[in-house]
Design a protein around this motif. Structure first.
Motif, short mmCIF file in Angstrom:
data_model
loop_
_atom_site.label_atom_id
_atom_site.label_comp_id
_atom_site.label_asym_id
_atom_site.label_seq_id
_atom_site.Cartn_x
_atom_site.Cartn_y
_atom_site.Cartn_z
N LEU A 102 -0.78 -9.85 -2.77
CA LEU A 102 -2.10 -8.99 -3.41
C LEU A 102 -2.51 -7.83 -2.39
N THR A 103 -2.87 -8.60 -1.35
CA THR A 103 -3.72 -7.74 -0.17
C THR A 103 -2.71 -6.78 0.46
N ALA A 104 -1.31 -6.99 0.74
CA ALA A 104 -0.74 -5.90 1.04
C ALA A 104 -0.34 -5.05 0.33
N PRO A 105 -0.07 -5.24 -1.19
CA PRO A 105 -0.14 -3.98 -2.07
C PRO A 105 -1.35 -3.16 -2.14
N PHE A 106 -2.47 -3.97 -1.99
CA PHE A 106 -3.74 -3.22 -2.07
C PHE A 106 -3.95 -2.31 -0.72
N LEU A 107 -3.47 -2.75 0.41
CA LEU A 107 -3.56 -1.88 1.57
C LEU A 107 -2.31 -0.75 1.55
N LEU A 108 -1.34 -1.16 1.18
CA LEU A 108 -0.38 -0.11 0.90
C LEU A 108 -0.78 1.08 0.07
N ILE A 109 -1.34 0.67 -1.18
CA ILE A 109 -1.94 1.56 -1.94
C ILE A 109 -3.04 2.51 -1.03
N LYS A 110 -3.90 1.88 -0.50
CA LYS A 110 -5.04 2.31 0.13
C LYS A 110 -4.37 3.54 0.98
N HIS A 111 -3.60 3.25 1.81
CA HIS A 111 -3.19 4.13 2.71
C HIS A 111 -2.10 5.29 2.25
N ALA A 112 -1.49 4.92 1.13
CA ALA A 112 -0.71 5.92 0.29
C ALA A 112 -1.52 6.97 -0.28
N LEU A 113 -2.81 6.68 -0.76
CA LEU A 113 -3.48 7.52 -1.64
C LEU A 113 -3.48 8.80 -1.23
N PRO A 114 -3.80 9.24 -0.08
CA PRO A 114 -4.18 10.45 0.57
C PRO A 114 -2.89 11.23 0.33
N HIS A 115 -1.47 10.79 0.46
CA HIS A 115 -0.33 11.24 0.22
C HIS A 115 -0.13 11.39 -1.22
N LEU A 116 -0.36 10.44 -2.01
CA LEU A 116 -0.20 10.53 -3.21
C LEU A 116 -0.91 11.59 -4.10
N ARG A 117 -2.14 11.81 -3.55
CA ARG A 117 -3.17 12.88 -3.85
C ARG A 117 -2.64 14.13 -3.79
N GLN A 118 -1.84 14.32 -2.69
CA GLN A 118 -1.11 15.66 -2.35
C GLN A 118 0.09 15.93 -3.52
N SER A 119 0.71 15.00 -3.60
CA SER A 119 2.07 15.07 -4.46
C SER A 119 1.76 14.94 -6.09
N ARG A 120 0.64 14.34 -6.47
CA ARG A 120 0.31 13.85 -7.66
C ARG A 120 1.31 12.73 -8.07
N GLY A 121 1.38 11.63 -7.31
CA GLY A 121 2.48 10.78 -7.58
C GLY A 121 2.11 9.51 -8.13
N ALA A 122 2.97 8.68 -8.20
CA ALA A 122 3.03 7.37 -8.83
C ALA A 122 3.03 6.22 -8.08
N ILE A 123 2.55 5.13 -8.62
CA ILE A 123 2.63 3.68 -7.89
C ILE A 123 3.13 2.80 -9.20
N VAL A 124 3.94 1.77 -8.83
CA VAL A 124 4.46 1.04 -9.64
C VAL A 124 4.40 -0.52 -8.91
N ASN A 125 3.51 -1.41 -9.57
CA ASN A 125 3.46 -2.55 -9.00
C ASN A 125 4.42 -3.56 -9.67
N VAL A 126 5.15 -4.48 -9.02
CA VAL A 126 5.84 -5.63 -9.51
C VAL A 126 5.12 -6.85 -9.55
N GLY A 127 4.72 -7.11 -10.66
CA GLY A 127 4.07 -8.37 -10.92
C GLY A 127 4.73 -9.31 -11.34
N SER A 128 4.34 -10.05 -12.53
CA SER A 128 5.32 -11.23 -13.23
C SER A 128 4.64 -11.60 -14.21
N ILE A 129 5.53 -12.16 -15.14
CA ILE A 129 5.12 -12.81 -16.38
C ILE A 129 3.88 -14.16 -16.11
N GLU A 130 3.98 -14.54 -14.89
CA GLU A 130 3.21 -15.64 -14.23
C GLU A 130 1.91 -14.94 -13.85
N GLY A 131 1.55 -13.71 -14.11
CA GLY A 131 0.38 -13.00 -13.77
C GLY A 131 -0.38 -13.11 -15.25
#
Length: 244
Positions: A102-131
């Motif tokens: 959870l925390t590592a994905p949050f931090l990856l998103i946090k630091h990727a957002l400035p770049h994704l904002r420029q490209s109008r990009g997409a994030i896909v998180n791999v969760g689980s039915i156990e979520g």
């Protein structure tokens, strides 16, 4: 099909299992794919990473963005599963599960957002039915995956105005090498395989490529009106009620 021609993608945990299938699918559709996980990846450009180290996400995003000049797709796939009931799990093990899942994905998103904002990009998180539901002895895993689903919704709400979409997939039983090794270690692997398959209305367990196909769908620009969702990929397992 070249939906990702000219685009750059990061897939964490991309050296094996579902992550490998996602990396291959995105590459097959034209993306320049970087993977991030422990050790080297002989098939993709990569950054060695231990996601228990919370300094890694910023370094990964920075290094890949510098090497590629842009970032269009982030797939948070890396994760761990530790088995223990809440009463028996010590705090260090609990925290490790939350850090990696959870925390590592949050931090990856946090630091990727400035770049994704420029490209109008997409994030896909791999969760689980156990979520969404839970198997026994999976307190930390279930909690972390539920948190990842919630983070998915929050990022979609907060950053849709920037042209960034965020979705999640929630796989069920998928035939990764780890799961196949688990089956083959059973006293009667064939019987166990039949029993597991029978849990699913489709009559079988899933394939990594089937999860990868949905991830590519969610990451593609043509599906730009889809965000904030968690898509279950479980062969109907959670839809079927138990008897009677």
């Amino acid at each position: 099909m070249n939906r990702f021609e000219g685009k750059v993608a990061i897939v964490t945990g991309g050296r094996s299992g579902i992550g490998r299938a996602i990396a291959m699918r995105l590459r097959d559709e034209g993306a320049r794919v970087f993977t991030a996980q422990r050790g080297k990846d002989p098939d993709f450009e990569h950054v060695p990473a231990d996601f228990a180290d919370l300094a890694m996400p910023e370094r990964i995003v920075g290094e890949i963005a510098a090497r590629a000049g842009r970032l269009d797709v982030l797939v948070n796939n890396a994760g761990i599963m530790q088995e223990a009931v809440a009463e028996e799990m010590d705090l260090d093990d609990w925290q490790r599960s939350l850090n990696v899942n959870l925390t590592a994905p949050f931090l990856l998103i946090k630091h990727a957002l400035p770049h994704l904002r420029q490209s109008r990009g997409a994030i896909v998180n791999v969760g689980s039915i156990e979520g969404i539901s839970c198997n026994a002895h999976h307190a930390a895993y279930s909690a972390s995956k539920a948190g990842l689903h919630g983070l998915t919704r929050a990022v979609a709400v907060d950053h849709g105005k920037h042209g960034i979409r965020c979705n999640a997939v929630a796989p069920g039983w998928i035939d990764t090498d780890l799961n196949l090794d688990f089956i083959n270690a059973m006293p009667d692997p064939d019987a166990f395989r039949r029993d597991v398959g029978a849990l699913h209305p489709v009559g079988r367990t899933g394939k990594p490529a089937e999860v990868a196909a949905l991830v590519a769908f969610l990451a593609a620009e043509e599906n730009g009106f889809v965000t904030g969702q968690t898509y279950v990929v479980d062969g109907g397992r959670m839809t079927r009620l138990s008897l009677p």
